[in-house]
Design a protein around this motif. Structure first.
Motif, mmCIF file in Angstrom:
data_model
loop_
_atom_site.group_PDB
_atom_site.id
_atom_site.type_symbol
_atom_site.label_atom_id
_atom_site.label_comp_id
_atom_site.label_asym_id
_atom_site.label_seq_id
_atom_site.Cartn_x
_atom_site.Cartn_y
_atom_site.Cartn_z
ATOM 1 N N HIS A 1 -13.135 1.762 -5.380
ATOM 2 C CA HIS A 1 -12.831 2.957 -4.596
ATOM 3 C C HIS A 1 -13.628 4.136 -5.137
ATOM 4 C CE1 HIS A 1 -9.268 0.366 -4.038
ATOM 5 N NE2 HIS A 1 -9.218 0.899 -2.833
ATOM 6 N N LYS A 2 -14.389 4.788 -4.254
ATOM 7 C CA LYS A 2 -15.259 5.883 -4.687
ATOM 8 C C LYS A 2 -15.117 7.078 -3.739
ATOM 9 C CE LYS A 2 -19.225 4.570 -6.668
ATOM 10 N NZ LYS A 2 -18.957 4.460 -8.107
ATOM 11 N N GLY B 1 -4.885 3.132 -14.458
ATOM 12 C CA GLY B 1 -4.645 1.702 -14.360
ATOM 13 C C GLY B 1 -3.805 1.282 -13.176
ATOM 14 N N HIS B 2 -3.645 2.182 -12.197
ATOM 15 C CA HIS B 2 -2.853 1.865 -11.006
ATOM 16 C C HIS B 2 -3.755 1.434 -9.855
ATOM 17 C CE1 HIS B 2 0.632 3.641 -12.939
ATOM 18 N NE2 HIS B 2 0.007 4.793 -13.074
ATOM 19 N N ASP B 3 -3.215 0.598 -8.992
ATOM 20 C CA ASP B 3 -3.896 0.265 -7.751
ATOM 21 C C ASP B 3 -3.653 1.421 -6.775
ATOM 22 O OD1 ASP B 3 -4.891 -0.735 -5.390
ATOM 23 O OD2 ASP B 3 -3.538 -2.466 -5.285
ATOM 24 N N PHE C 1 -1.233 4.129 -1.864
ATOM 25 C CA PHE C 1 -1.294 5.556 -1.569
ATOM 26 C C PHE C 1 -2.265 5.874 -0.434
ATOM 27 C CE2 PHE C 1 -3.639 9.562 -2.437
ATOM 28 C CZ PHE C 1 -2.610 10.477 -2.243
ATOM 29 N N ILE C 2 -3.366 5.147 -0.360
ATOM 30 C CA ILE C 2 -4.451 5.514 0.552
ATOM 31 C C ILE C 2 -4.023 5.502 2.022
ATOM 32 C CG2 ILE C 2 -6.735 4.842 1.387
ATOM 33 C CD1 ILE C 2 -7.410 4.022 -1.492
ATOM 34 N N PRO C 3 -3.453 4.420 2.547
ATOM 35 C CA PRO C 3 -3.067 4.462 3.963
ATOM 36 C C PRO C 3 -1.966 5.478 4.235
ATOM 37 C CG PRO C 3 -2.265 2.452 2.920
ATOM 38 C CD PRO C 3 -3.193 3.101 1.947
ATOM 39 N N ARG C 4 -1.102 5.704 3.259
ATOM 40 C CA ARG C 4 -0.040 6.693 3.418
ATOM 41 C C ARG C 4 -0.633 8.103 3.524
ATOM 42 N NH1 ARG C 4 5.443 5.961 2.376
ATOM 43 N NH2 ARG C 4 4.943 3.968 1.392
ATOM 44 N N ALA C 5 -1.651 8.369 2.705
ATOM 45 C CA ALA C 5 -2.284 9.687 2.743
ATOM 46 C C ALA C 5 -3.080 9.879 4.030
ATOM 47 C CB ALA C 5 -3.176 9.872 1.522
ATOM 48 N N PHE C 6 -3.782 8.832 4.469
ATOM 49 C CA PHE C 6 -4.491 8.924 5.743
ATOM 50 C C PHE C 6 -3.521 9.250 6.878
ATOM 51 C CE2 PHE C 6 -8.242 6.189 4.276
ATOM 52 C CZ PHE C 6 -9.153 7.229 4.399
ATOM 53 N N ASP D 1 6.209 8.046 -3.098
ATOM 54 C CA ASP D 1 6.640 7.102 -2.066
ATOM 55 C C ASP D 1 5.794 5.839 -2.066
ATOM 56 O OD1 ASP D 1 8.550 8.945 -1.335
ATOM 57 O OD2 ASP D 1 7.487 9.647 0.451
ATOM 58 N N SER D 2 4.620 5.905 -2.692
ATOM 59 C CA SER D 2 3.732 4.743 -2.798
ATOM 60 C C SER D 2 3.962 3.956 -4.087
ATOM 61 C CB SER D 2 2.270 5.203 -2.743
ATOM 62 O OG SER D 2 2.020 5.980 -1.602
ATOM 63 N N GLY D 3 4.954 4.378 -4.864
ATOM 64 C CA GLY D 3 5.247 3.704 -6.120
ATOM 65 C C GLY D 3 4.401 4.177 -7.278
#
Length: 207
Positions: A36-37, A104-106, A110-115, A137-139
Motif C-alpha cells: 500500500h502506497k 504492523g497492522h493490516d 480501514f481502507i474501504p471504510r474510509a473510502f 471501527d476497523s479494529g
C-alpha cells in the motif's frame, strides 16, 4: 512465493474508491501481496503534466461526471458525485494507512471504510476524531494511528511514496504496478487480472 503489486492511491480519488472492491477480489483470487502506497495527488499531477480538476477545461469536467455515473452503475455502487466534504486534504487520512503499516497492522479493514466515509456518507476525513472512529471501527487503534499520522516520520514515507511513484511512471490514482508494469485506473483492473493469470512477461514502453 506470492507476487507483489504496488498500490498507489489516495482517499481523495473517486476512481480508487470505485475500483477498490474489485481490486481486492483480484488480490484474493491470485494471492497477491499488496504494498500500500498512499500518495499525494496534486504533486503527481503537476509533476507529470496533469491538471487538478478545477483547472481542467469544462468539457473534461463534464465528461468526468458522466463517467462517474457510468462506473457507479457498472460497479453496483451508491455514492455522491460531489460529496459535501470533497475535495479535501487527504494527508491525514492517507497517513493513517502508512501509520498502520508501520505499526504492523493490516490497513485493509480501514481502507474501504474510509473510502465509503467520503463518497457514501459524506464525512470529513480531515477531522481527527472522525478518522480515529473509522480506524477504531476497523479494529485498529484509531487515536494512536491518527496521532502518528501527523508526524514527520509519516510525512517522510508519504514523500518517499511520491518519489517511488514518479520513478515507477505513476501519475494518478489508482495505479497498480505489477513487475514494473503500470496499470492506471480502476478500469484497468481486468487487465491486471489477465496479466497475473497468464503469467506473461511485463509489457514495456518502447518510448
Amino acid at each position: 512465493m506470492p507476487r507483489q503489486v504496488d498500490y498507489y492511491f489516495s482517499f481523495q480519488s473517486p476512481w480508487a474508491y470505485i475500483g477498490h472492491k474489485l481490486f481486492r477480489e483480484v488480490v484474493s483470487t491470485y494471492d497477491l501481496t499488496v504494498n500500500h502506497k498512499p500518495v499525494v495527488l496534486v504533486d503527481l499531477f503537476s509533476e507529470t503534466g496533469g491538471l487538478p480538476l478545477m483547472k481542467r477545461h469544462p468539457v473534461r469536467q463534464r465528461y468526468r461526471m458522466v463517467e462517474l455515473q457510468r462506473w457507479r452503475d457498472k460497479r453496483g455502487l451508491q455514492f455522491h458525485l460531489q460529496p459535501a466534504n470533497w475535495p479535501f486534504n487527504a494527508r491525514l487520512a492517507d497517513g493513517v494507512v502508512i501509520a498502520a503499516i508501520e505499526a504492523g497492522h493490516d490497513p485493509e479493514p480501514f481502507i474501504p471504510r474510509a473510502f465509503a466515509a467520503v463518497w457514501e456518507h459524506q464525512l470529513n476525513l480531515t477531522d481527527p476524531v472522525t478518522l480515529a472512529k473509522l480506524a477504531d471501527d476497523s479494529g485498529l487503534p484509531g487515536k494512536q494511528l491518527v496521532e502518528r499520522s501527523g508526524s514527520d516520520q509519516i510525512s517522510a514515507v508519504y514523500e518517499q511514496n511520491r518519489q517511488d511513484a514518479l520513478a515507477a511512471d505513476v501519475f494518478g490514482s489508482p495505479v497498480y504496478v505489477l513487475d514494473g508494469e503500470v496499470f492506471w485506473g480502476q478500469d484497468r483492473i481486468e487487465l491486471l487480472a489477465d496479466a497475473v493469470k497468464s503469467g506473461r512477461a511485463p509489457y514495456r514502453s518502447q518510448v
